[in-house]
Design an enzyme around this catalytic site. Sequence first.
Site, PDB file in Angstrom:
ATOM      1  N   ARG A   4      -6.075  10.057  -0.588  1.00 32.45           N
ATOM      2  CA  ARG A   4      -5.926  10.562  -2.224  1.00 32.45           C
ATOM      3  C   ARG A   4      -6.927  10.626  -2.890  1.00 32.45           C
ATOM      4  NH1 ARG A   4      -2.757   5.891  -3.762  1.00 32.45           N
ATOM      5  NH2 ARG A   4      -3.162   4.983  -1.698  1.00 32.45           N
ATOM      6  N   HIS A  26       0.737  -1.270   0.006  1.00 30.09           N
ATOM      7  CA  HIS A  26       0.043  -0.044  -0.186  1.00 30.09           C
ATOM      8  C   HIS A  26       0.968   1.199  -0.157  1.00 30.09           C
ATOM      9  CE1 HIS A  26      -2.807   2.955   1.045  1.00 30.09           C
ATOM     10  NE2 HIS A  26      -4.079   1.997   0.918  1.00 30.09           N
TER      11      HIS A  26
END
Lengths: 647, 250
Positions: A272, A256
Amino acid sequence: MKITDVLVIGAGLAGERCAIEAAAAGHSVLILSLVPPRRSHSCAAQGGMQAALGNCAKAEGDNPDVHFLDTVRGSDWGADQEVARIFADNAPIAVRELAHFGVPWTRVRPGKNRYHIKGEQVEIDEPADKAGLIMHRDFGGTAKWRACYAAAGTGHATLYAVDSQVVRLGIDVLDRMEAIALIHDGERCHGAVVRCLRTGRLDTVLARATVIATGGYGRIYGGYTSNAVINEGTGAALALDTGIVPLGNMEAVQFHPTGLWPAGILVTEGCRGDGGYLLNAAGDRFLVELEPEKQELASRDVVSRHMMNEILAGRGVDSANGPHLWLDLRHLGEEHLTTRLREIYEICRDFLGITPWQELVPVRPTQHYSMGGVRVNKDGQAYGLSGLFAVGEAACWDMHGFNRLGGNSLAETIVAGRVVGMSIADFVARGGPGPEAALAASALAAQQARITALAARPAGGRTLYQVRDEMGEIMMNRLGVFRTGDEIETAVADLQHLLREVSTMGLRSSSPGLNPELTYALRLPGMLKLALATALGALARKESRGAHYRTDYPQRDDAEWLKRTLARWQPGAEAPDLSYEPVGLLDLPPGHRGYGASGHVDLPVTLEEYNQGVASAQAAQGCLETKEPIGARLRPGAWRGAFSAPS
Amino acid sequence: MTMSKARKLKFEIFRYNPEDPASKPRMETFELQETPFMSLFIALNKLREEQDPSLQFDFVCRSAVCGSCGMMVNGRPALACKTLTAQLESTIRLHPLPAFRLVGDLSVDTGSWFRGMTERVQGWIDEKAPFDPNAQEERMDDELAQAIYERERCIECGCCVASCAVANTRPAFVAPAGLNRVARFMMDPRDRRKTGDWFEVFASDEGVFGCLGLMACQDVCPKELPLREVYAYLRRKALTGVLSRKAKPV
C-alpha cells in the site's frame, strides 16, 4: 548445568542484537532458540524499518521529532513517551549500524523516479546530493516516507546481517532448545530450566542476566494469524508463571489489514505504501471516501476496522472460505513487483497461483502483532524480578501503546537490542550475588515432576490440537477487530473451561526423545493463560483505544483509561489479577490522531498534574530503579518545532 | 489449481527416531483426503494431529521465507510449505534431506551445518573501519545494492546442498549455499577483504573447483537463485586472483 553471564532466550533480531551488545562488552553470552536463528520470525518481516534519516524527496524535513510524534499518535497515546523518544532518537543510528553490518538497503536513485501515490502515478525528482543513501518507502500513519527497506525482504536481510555478527563474535547459540521455566528466588532471576528439542532432555542454565526475546504470541489466535508457527508466547508465559512479573497491555492486539486470504500469510504494508489499494466487491476504493487524507495509509487499526465494516455491510467478495476484499497491485507493474516487492510476487504465485500485475489479491485483516508482553522499565528490566530482561515483541517496553505503526517493530528490535543490551552489560558488570546451584536443582526437579505427571495422565477425549483450534476460534471471533462486553464474557468462561480441560488431558504418544505432542502439551496451558490475560484485560478496559475497539464503548477515554493494564497470575489461580499504572510521563498531550474516527474523553487534569504521580505509581507496581531517573531522556517539548504530522 | 474430484492421498513417509533404541529406519504409509489448496504443511500437520502425534518435521514461517521445511518430495528437494498436493501424484513419498544430520523422521539439523559453513567461509562483513554512530551511511549505488540483495536472498533451506552430488559425498565441500555466500561478500564494497583473502576457501576443490557442474542446485533452489552465475563469477575471480598474485613482484 551450564553457566553464563547472559542467557538470551530467543534468537530473532531483538535477542541477537541484545546478545551482540553484551558480548561486545566482554560478557559470556548463551542464546537459546527453538529453531536455527535464521529461521526466527524476524526473517519473515517484509516491508521496512522506520528511521528518520530523511534521505529521499518525500522524506525531506523528517527527523526524530516527527518520528516521535507519529509513534505517540499511532499508539493512540498508549505509549510510554520517554521510550518512544529513546526509540526515535536511536533508530537512525541503529539502521546505519545495520548498513555497517552489511544490509543491502535499497538506495536513493537520483533524478526522476516514478511512484504511485494515492492511486496516481507521479514522477518525483530525487535529489542528486542524496544519491546512494538509504531509500525510504511510505508506510501507514507516518507524516513522511521513513521506512528503510531491502526490497521486500527487510527482515531476512537484517536478521542475516545481525546473525552473521553473532557468528563472527563466536556467541554460542543452542538451537532447538526451549526454556520451560525461569529459575528465580522471588527477587532475582538466575536463569532457566531448558528442554532440548532434539532429545527431550532437561538441563539448567544459570545466568546473571536472563533475557526474554521470544517474540509475539499470535498463535493464541490459532490459524488466524500472520505469525509463524513458533510464535506461541513461550517467553511471556515463562514470565507469567513466576507469579511476580506482570504482563502489560495484553488486550492490545494488532490486526494487519492485508493477510492473504485464506492462507493467512502476510502481504506487506509496503504494497500500500508503494501505491497498492483496497477494493470491495463492487470494485470501489472505499477508503478514499472514508479516509480522504491518508486513504490506504491510515493506521493499521483504522484500515482494519474499515475493512471489517465493509465486509459486515455485505460489500465483501464471496468465496468458499468466507468473504474477503481485494488488494489491487496491478498498476504497479511487473518490474516493480518482481524487484521492490519481489517476495509479495512470490507469495501470490506460490500459494494462490496469482500473478499480481494481472490479478487481484484476496485479503482480509489477520492477527499480526502483540503490543502487550513482559512489562519492563526503560532499561528493559522486568518489573519485580531483578536480572530478568525482555526485549522486542515479547516485551511491553511500550513504545507501541495500543497500535504499532508499520515498520516500527523491526526498528524496535534493533534499537531496543542496543539500548537493553547496554543496560544488561552494565547490570552484569555491577555484579551482585551470583547464581545459586541449589535453586537450579530444585527448579529442574519441579519441571521433571511436571513432565512425569503429564505422561502419567490417561489419554482419551479431545486432543491438544482440538483445544488449540477452539481457542483460536474464540480469540478471533470474540477478541478480534471488534469486541463487545457480552462476547468477551463468554470468551472468558470458555477459555477457563479449556484451561481446566488441558490440566487433565493425557498424551497419546509416549515416544521417547523430542515427542512433539509433549512439547505442545508443555506450551498449551501457557497459551491459554495468555489468551485469558488478553480477554480479561479487554473486558475490563471500557473504552476504545488503538487496536482495542469496544463497540459498546467506542470512545477513547483518557479521563479513566490513560493507563496500562498489568496482569499477574498467582500460582494455582484460575485467572490473572489485573492492576493498572499510568502509561508514563506525558509530553505530547493526548489529542486526535489525524485519521480514523475522532472523539474522545479528555484527560481531566493538566499534564503536570498527571506526570507528578507517574514514577511512584509505577514503582508501586514493581518497576525497578532505572540507570537514569524516569524522564531523563524525554526532551520535553522538543517536538514543538517539528513538522506537524497528519493534519 | 482447482481439482476435478477430491482425491485420497497416500503418503509414504520415512520414519526413524534416533532417541528410541527400538526404532529402525523404515517407511510408513498414511492416507489423507485431499482438500483445496492443500500444501504439504497442511497435510503433515493433519497427519500429526489426527493420526500419529509422534511424527517429526519442521515448519516455521509456512510462507517460503524461513527455509525450515526442506525435505525430499518424491526424491527431489523442495520446501514442503509451498508444495501443493495438487501438483503431485496421489502417492507422495517424503524423506529427510540427505547430507544433513538426521534429527528424526523428516527433520534434519540444518542449523549446525549452516553455522559451520558461515564460520568456515567467514560469511560476515569484515568492515573497513569501526562503526561511527554520528556518521552518515556509506553511499552505495542502488544497482549494486540490488545485486547484493540478489545473492542475499538465500534462505539456507539446504535444498541445494541435498541435491549436490559433491556435497553428498564430500563433507568438506562448501556446497552451493557456501559458494553463494562467498560471492555475496566478495562483491560487497563495504568488505575490506581482497579476492586473495578468500582464495583458500573458494579456489580449491573444496570450493568452486570441486563443483561438477551438474547444476541440480539451481534446478531445485526454491528462491530461484542464479547459482550458475555465482560459480562463473567465482571462477573469474579465482583466475584474476591467480593472475594478480603472479603479477606481484617477488
